[in-house]
Design a protein around this motif. Structure first.
Motif, PDB file in Angstrom:
ATOM      1  N   UNK A   1      15.361  30.446  33.127  1.00  0.00           N
ATOM      2  CA  UNK A   1      15.312  30.000  31.733  1.00  0.00           C
ATOM      3  C   UNK A   1      13.938  30.246  31.129  1.00  0.00           C
ATOM      4  N   UNK A   2      12.890  29.832  31.829  1.00  0.00           N
ATOM      5  CA  UNK A   2      11.526  29.976  31.302  1.00  0.00           C
ATOM      6  C   UNK A   2      11.176  31.453  31.097  1.00  0.00           C
ATOM      7  N   UNK A   3      11.593  32.293  32.047  1.00  0.00           N
ATOM      8  CA  UNK A   3      11.339  33.732  31.922  1.00  0.00           C
ATOM      9  C   UNK A   3      12.091  34.296  30.719  1.00  0.00           C
ATOM     10  N   UNK A   4      13.320  33.844  30.496  1.00  0.00           N
ATOM     11  CA  UNK A   4      14.111  34.335  29.360  1.00  0.00           C
ATOM     12  C   UNK A   4      13.448  33.968  28.046  1.00  0.00           C
ATOM     13  N   UNK A   5      12.953  32.731  27.920  1.00  0.00           N
ATOM     14  CA  UNK A   5      12.287  32.315  26.676  1.00  0.00           C
ATOM     15  C   UNK A   5      11.035  33.153  26.423  1.00  0.00           C
TER      16      UNK A   5
ATOM     17  N   UNK B   1       8.331  31.644  17.539  1.00  0.00           N
ATOM     18  CA  UNK B   1       6.909  31.879  17.787  1.00  0.00           C
ATOM     19  C   UNK B   1       6.432  31.131  19.018  1.00  0.00           C
ATOM     20  N   UNK B   2       6.965  29.935  19.204  1.00  0.00           N
ATOM     21  CA  UNK B   2       6.611  29.173  20.398  1.00  0.00           C
ATOM     22  C   UNK B   2       7.789  28.315  20.835  1.00  0.00           C
ATOM     23  N   UNK B   3       7.842  28.071  22.123  1.00  0.00           N
ATOM     24  CA  UNK B   3       8.856  27.207  22.720  1.00  0.00           C
ATOM     25  C   UNK B   3       8.155  26.057  23.419  1.00  0.00           C
ATOM     26  N   UNK B   4       8.442  24.861  22.968  1.00  0.00           N
ATOM     27  CA  UNK B   4       7.972  23.654  23.641  1.00  0.00           C
ATOM     28  C   UNK B   4       8.967  23.350  24.759  1.00  0.00           C
ATOM     29  N   UNK B   5       8.486  23.131  25.963  1.00  0.00           N
ATOM     30  CA  UNK B   5       9.369  22.866  27.099  1.00  0.00           C
ATOM     31  C   UNK B   5       9.098  21.468  27.651  1.00  0.00           C
TER      32      UNK B   5
ATOM     33  N   UNK C   1      11.929  36.564  25.048  1.00  0.00           N
ATOM     34  CA  UNK C   1      12.283  36.570  23.629  1.00  0.00           C
ATOM     35  C   UNK C   1      11.048  36.504  22.723  1.00  0.00           C
ATOM     36  N   UNK C   2       9.890  36.522  23.325  1.00  0.00           N
ATOM     37  CA  UNK C   2       8.674  36.753  22.547  1.00  0.00           C
ATOM     38  C   UNK C   2       7.828  35.547  22.212  1.00  0.00           C
ATOM     39  N   UNK C   3       8.301  34.367  22.549  1.00  0.00           N
ATOM     40  CA  UNK C   3       7.562  33.168  22.162  1.00  0.00           C
ATOM     41  C   UNK C   3       6.548  32.732  23.204  1.00  0.00           C
TER      42      UNK C   3
ATOM     43  N   UNK D   1      19.242  41.982  24.412  1.00  0.00           N
ATOM     44  CA  UNK D   1      18.547  40.937  23.667  1.00  0.00           C
ATOM     45  C   UNK D   1      18.592  41.273  22.173  1.00  0.00           C
ATOM     46  N   UNK D   2      19.019  40.316  21.373  1.00  0.00           N
ATOM     47  CA  UNK D   2      19.206  40.530  19.935  1.00  0.00           C
ATOM     48  C   UNK D   2      17.884  40.303  19.201  1.00  0.00           C
ATOM     49  N   UNK D   3      17.030  41.310  19.248  1.00  0.00           N
ATOM     50  CA  UNK D   3      15.679  41.177  18.690  1.00  0.00           C
ATOM     51  C   UNK D   3      15.714  40.851  17.199  1.00  0.00           C
ATOM     52  N   UNK D   4      14.891  39.898  16.794  1.00  0.00           N
ATOM     53  CA  UNK D   4      14.684  39.644  15.378  1.00  0.00           C
ATOM     54  C   UNK D   4      15.660  38.705  14.727  1.00  0.00           C
ATOM     55  N   UNK D   5      16.914  38.719  15.137  1.00  0.00           N
ATOM     56  CA  UNK D   5      17.933  37.934  14.449  1.00  0.00           C
ATOM     57  C   UNK D   5      18.393  36.715  15.242  1.00  0.00           C
ATOM     58  N   UNK D   6      17.899  36.576  16.458  1.00  0.00           N
ATOM     59  CA  UNK D   6      18.352  35.493  17.313  1.00  0.00           C
ATOM     60  C   UNK D   6      17.534  34.230  17.093  1.00  0.00           C
ATOM     61  N   UNK D   7      18.186  33.087  17.176  1.00  0.00           N
ATOM     62  CA  UNK D   7      17.463  31.808  17.139  1.00  0.00           C
ATOM     63  C   UNK D   7      16.530  31.671  18.337  1.00  0.00           C
ATOM     64  N   UNK D   8      16.748  32.485  19.359  1.00  0.00           N
ATOM     65  CA  UNK D   8      15.878  32.439  20.536  1.00  0.00           C
ATOM     66  C   UNK D   8      14.521  33.093  20.261  1.00  0.00           C
ATOM     67  N   UNK D   9      14.443  33.892  19.197  1.00  0.00           N
ATOM     68  CA  UNK D   9      13.163  34.504  18.807  1.00  0.00           C
ATOM     69  C   UNK D   9      12.322  33.491  18.032  1.00  0.00           C
TER      70      UNK D   9
END
Length: 278
Positions: A238-242, A11-15, A245-247, A1-9
């Motif tokens: 997918x939900x577990x992956x998001x 604060x929150x993910x709306x699903x 990534x910390x959100x 997991x590309x911590x810090x630099x990934x667009x997947x990082x």
């Protein structure tokens, strides 16, 4: 997991989960939905969003497909196979959607910083590789010649394609869209699109080079991994992956403002399809 630099990082993910909407849920609605989410993300009115969607027996055509010389015969062929067809508003060529195909849209804002096109694609590749990291497989991103809707970001295992990625950009918002063939026969889907092109081209010559489809280069994840996966299984991955990534991940539906925007985008999609008699 590309911590810090990934667009997947984020604060929150709306699903927004539209994977169980059923047969009445048209792919026209899906593309209008992504346009709406791009619009509001571009205005900074929505956090990063993951939309999950499934459509029953639908072939989604690209703009070039709408220019096939004998399109009406091709559409009649698809109807005989039990499939409806729509023309989408993003790039690419014909793809097959059914109950064994999970679609994911990741929607980001470009309000403060532009997202390079390749970075958008790479983000989706990163997500899929992370989701399937438990399996002993190498997921490659490269064009698979002989597949339908070929592109440089086809996802494959051992040279057989199971997914394709596209992008849509509106008003500082970006949607990165992927279809994942989760289960069922990838080669049967490909054979139908091969036959569609044969019927819709006939003996005519075309300026555009439509793909010569080789069904055996396409497969589902269940076929490739040797496990029986369901769309629900992959949704949970997918939900577990998001979350990993910390959100904060939260379920959502459209706001009243978004619902009004959506109606306008849906009308545009319908008008686009009316022009080619779909």
């Amino acid at each position: 997991m590309n911590e810090g630099h990934s667009l997947l990082n984020q604060e929150s993910w709306r699903v927004i989960d539209q994977s169980t909407m059923g047969e009445s849920f048209s792919a026209l609605q899906s593309f209008a939905m992504d346009d709406t989410l791009c619009h509001v993300a571009g205005q900074g009115k929505s956090p990063a969003t993951a939309r999950i969607w499934v459509h029953h027996n639908t072939v989604v055509l690209g703009i070039q497909d709408s220019r096939l010389p004998i399109l009406e015969k091709g559409l009649a062929f698809l109807q005989e196979q039990g499939y409806r067809a729509i023309v989408r508003n993003s790039g690419g060529l014909a793809v097959v959607l059914d109950e064994g195909v999970l679609n994911i849209s990741l929607v980001f804002t470009e309000q403060s910083k532009r997202i390079d096109i390749n970075r958008g694609y790479d983000t989706m590749v990163e997500l899929i590789r992370y989701m399937f990291r438990q399996y002993d497989c190498k997921i490659e991103a490269r064009e698979i010649v002989g597949s339908y809707c070929p592109g440089s970001y086809d996802l494959s295992i051992n040279g057989r394609k199971f997914a394709g990625i596209s992008q849509r950009r509106i008003r500082n918002g970006i949607a990165v869209q992927i279809y994942l063939c989760v289960n069922g026969s990838g080669s049967e889907r490909a054979a139908m699109i091969r036959d569609f092109y044969r019927v819709a081209i006939g003996n005519e010559t075309t300026k555009f080079a439509y793909p010569e489809i080789i069904p055996d280069v396409m497969a589902s994840l269940s076929e490739l991994l040797g496990v029986q996966l369901s769309v629900n299984d992959v949704t949970l991955m997918l939900l577990k992956a998001l979350q990993d990534y910390g959100g904060t991940v939260f379920a959502s539906s459209l706001t009243e403002e978004e619902a009004n925007l959506y109606e306008n985008y849906l009308i545009r999609m319908q008008e686009r399809n009316d022009k080619v008699n779909l």
